[in-house]
Design a protein around this motif. Structure first.
Motif, PDB file in Angstrom:
ATOM      1  N   GLN A  12      39.757 -14.657   7.090  1.00 37.40           N
ATOM      2  CA  GLN A  12      40.915 -14.193   6.324  1.00 37.40           C
ATOM      3  C   GLN A  12      41.245 -15.125   5.153  1.00 37.40           C
ATOM      4  O   GLN A  12      41.176 -16.350   5.258  1.00 37.40           O
ATOM      5  CB  GLN A  12      42.142 -14.098   7.235  1.00 37.40           C
ATOM      6  CG  GLN A  12      43.355 -13.469   6.556  1.00 37.40           C
ATOM      7  CD  GLN A  12      44.637 -13.712   7.331  1.00 37.40           C
ATOM      8  OE1 GLN A  12      45.077 -14.842   7.486  1.00 37.40           O
ATOM      9  NE2 GLN A  12      45.226 -12.641   7.856  1.00 37.40           N
ATOM     10  N   SER A  16      42.850 -11.077   1.280  1.00 33.54           N
ATOM     11  CA  SER A  16      42.595 -10.069   2.309  1.00 33.54           C
ATOM     12  C   SER A  16      43.873  -9.768   3.091  1.00 33.54           C
ATOM     13  O   SER A  16      44.115  -8.627   3.489  1.00 33.54           O
ATOM     14  CB  SER A  16      41.473 -10.522   3.257  1.00 33.54           C
ATOM     15  OG  SER A  16      41.866 -11.630   4.028  1.00 33.54           O
ATOM     16  N   ASN A  18      46.868  -9.825   1.856  1.00 33.71           N
ATOM     17  CA  ASN A  18      47.761  -9.053   0.992  1.00 33.71           C
ATOM     18  C   ASN A  18      47.135  -7.767   0.479  1.00 33.71           C
ATOM     19  O   ASN A  18      47.753  -7.053  -0.311  1.00 33.71           O
ATOM     20  CB  ASN A  18      48.206  -9.915  -0.197  1.00 33.71           C
ATOM     21  CG  ASN A  18      48.946 -11.157   0.236  1.00 33.71           C
ATOM     22  OD1 ASN A  18      49.617 -11.161   1.261  1.00 33.71           O
ATOM     23  ND2 ASN A  18      48.814 -12.228  -0.538  1.00 33.71           N
ATOM     24  N   ASN A  19      45.881  -7.507   0.894  1.00 34.64           N
ATOM     25  CA  ASN A  19      45.153  -6.320   0.449  1.00 34.64           C
ATOM     26  C   ASN A  19      45.046  -6.259  -1.070  1.00 34.64           C
ATOM     27  O   ASN A  19      45.256  -5.214  -1.694  1.00 34.64           O
ATOM     28  CB  ASN A  19      45.802  -5.032   0.975  1.00 34.64           C
ATOM     29  CG  ASN A  19      44.885  -3.820   0.806  1.00 34.64           C
ATOM     30  OD1 ASN A  19      43.660  -3.952   0.888  1.00 34.64           O
ATOM     31  ND2 ASN A  19      45.468  -2.658   0.571  1.00 34.64           N
ATOM     32  N   SER A  20      44.700  -7.386  -1.676  1.00 31.81           N
ATOM     33  CA  SER A  20      44.467  -7.415  -3.120  1.00 31.81           C
ATOM     34  C   SER A  20      42.986  -7.678  -3.378  1.00 31.81           C
ATOM     35  O   SER A  20      42.282  -8.255  -2.547  1.00 31.81           O
ATOM     36  CB  SER A  20      45.326  -8.491  -3.794  1.00 31.81           C
ATOM     37  OG  SER A  20      45.104  -9.756  -3.215  1.00 31.81           O
ATOM     38  N   THR A  93      46.768  -5.568  -6.332  1.00 35.82           N
ATOM     39  CA  THR A  93      46.694  -4.603  -5.237  1.00 35.82           C
ATOM     40  C   THR A  93      46.256  -3.245  -5.781  1.00 35.82           C
ATOM     41  O   THR A  93      46.386  -2.981  -6.988  1.00 35.82           O
ATOM     42  CB  THR A  93      48.056  -4.447  -4.558  1.00 35.82           C
ATOM     43  OG1 THR A  93      48.995  -3.913  -5.507  1.00 35.82           O
ATOM     44  CG2 THR A  93      48.556  -5.785  -4.027  1.00 35.82           C
ATOM     45  N   GLY A 211      46.589  -6.649   7.515  1.00 35.56           N
ATOM     46  CA  GLY A 211      45.941  -6.774   6.234  1.00 35.56           C
ATOM     47  C   GLY A 211      44.584  -7.413   6.257  1.00 35.56           C
ATOM     48  O   GLY A 211      44.216  -8.168   5.356  1.00 35.56           O
ATOM     49  N   THR A 212      43.780  -7.115   7.288  1.00 36.01           N
ATOM     50  CA  THR A 212      42.456  -7.724   7.359  1.00 36.01           C
ATOM     51  C   THR A 212      41.348  -6.698   7.182  1.00 36.01           C
ATOM     52  O   THR A 212      40.187  -7.039   7.277  1.00 36.01           O
ATOM     53  CB  THR A 212      42.253  -8.457   8.694  1.00 36.01           C
ATOM     54  OG1 THR A 212      42.450  -7.544   9.766  1.00 36.01           O
ATOM     55  CG2 THR A 212      43.224  -9.589   8.830  1.00 36.01           C
TER      56      THR A 212
END
Length: 212
Positions: A12, A16, A18-20, A93, A211-212
């Motif tokens: 992580q 990853s 924060n899903n950006s 994002t 968020g992974t």
């Protein structure tokens, strides 16, 4: 004995989590990401590794480090295993990208094989450079266990290429969460997918991080 490749995605990172989008950003692992790397080493150090190939990005090198230390093997760094360069989308994002680069994002979402992120790389470009590394491995090691430490998109693109799946579908056909392992054995009939995106080496807390 046949050649078996283990594809490990790095642990992580802030991106990853924060899903950006994070391709060329040389991000660090989070503390949880470091725990993931150690968990992989603890679970897989028993395997008689032939070689370890690794993207030169910090997040991949740090993921490989615990296993390399445990078995006394230096990783072979290859630029071909780097993540997609997301260009102007780096660090943003999907919601922000869809708003700021809407047309490019729509085209890329429909077919990332031949449509690049704004000022970034197409999936076919990634396939070309990453498969050169796979070919190098195949030419030098006809048997044994080889670890390939890379990134989410790059691993999925490699797997699609090996398994005859349209590279333009890589985002919608294969999972690749952080610290997951996928295994491909090269048999007399070609590449055989033995395991996809396994995370059983992680404890429940690490597996369930958001968020992974």
């Amino acid at each position: 004995m046949s050649l078996t490749l283990y594809f490990l995605r790095h642990g992580q990172t802030e991106c990853s989590r924060n899903n950006s989008f994070c391709g060329s950003i040389d991000s660090e692992l989070t503390p949880e990401g470091l725990d993931m790397a150690k968990a992989f080493a603890d679970a897989y150090s028993y395997i008689p590794w032939t070689k370890i190939f690794c993207s030169p990005m910090r997040r991949t090198v740090l993921t490989a480090k615990p296993l390399c230390a445990a078995i006394g093997m230096e990783p072979q760094l290859r630029d071909g295993l780097k993540e997609i360069n997301y260009g102007k989308w780096e660090g943003k994002t999907p919601e922000i990208i869809s708003r700021e680069y809407h047309d490019d994002y729509v085209r890329w979402s429909a077919d990332p094989a031949w449509n690049a992120p704004t000022s970034g790389e197409m999936a076919v470009t990634i396939a070309s450079r990453a498969l050169q590394v796979i070919e190098e491995i195949k030419q030098n090691y006809t048997s044994g266990n080889v670890l390939v430490v890379s990134h989410k998109a790059t691993i999925r693109i490699i797997l699609c290429s090996l398994l005859g799946i349209d590279v333009g579908r890589f985002r919608f056909r294969l999972e690749c969460p952080v610290a997951s392992v996928s295994i491909v054995e090269f048999t007399s009939h070609g590449p055989l997918l033995k395991v996809l995106a396994d995370r059983s080496h992680l404890d429940e807390q690490l597996r369930n991080l958001p968020g992974t």
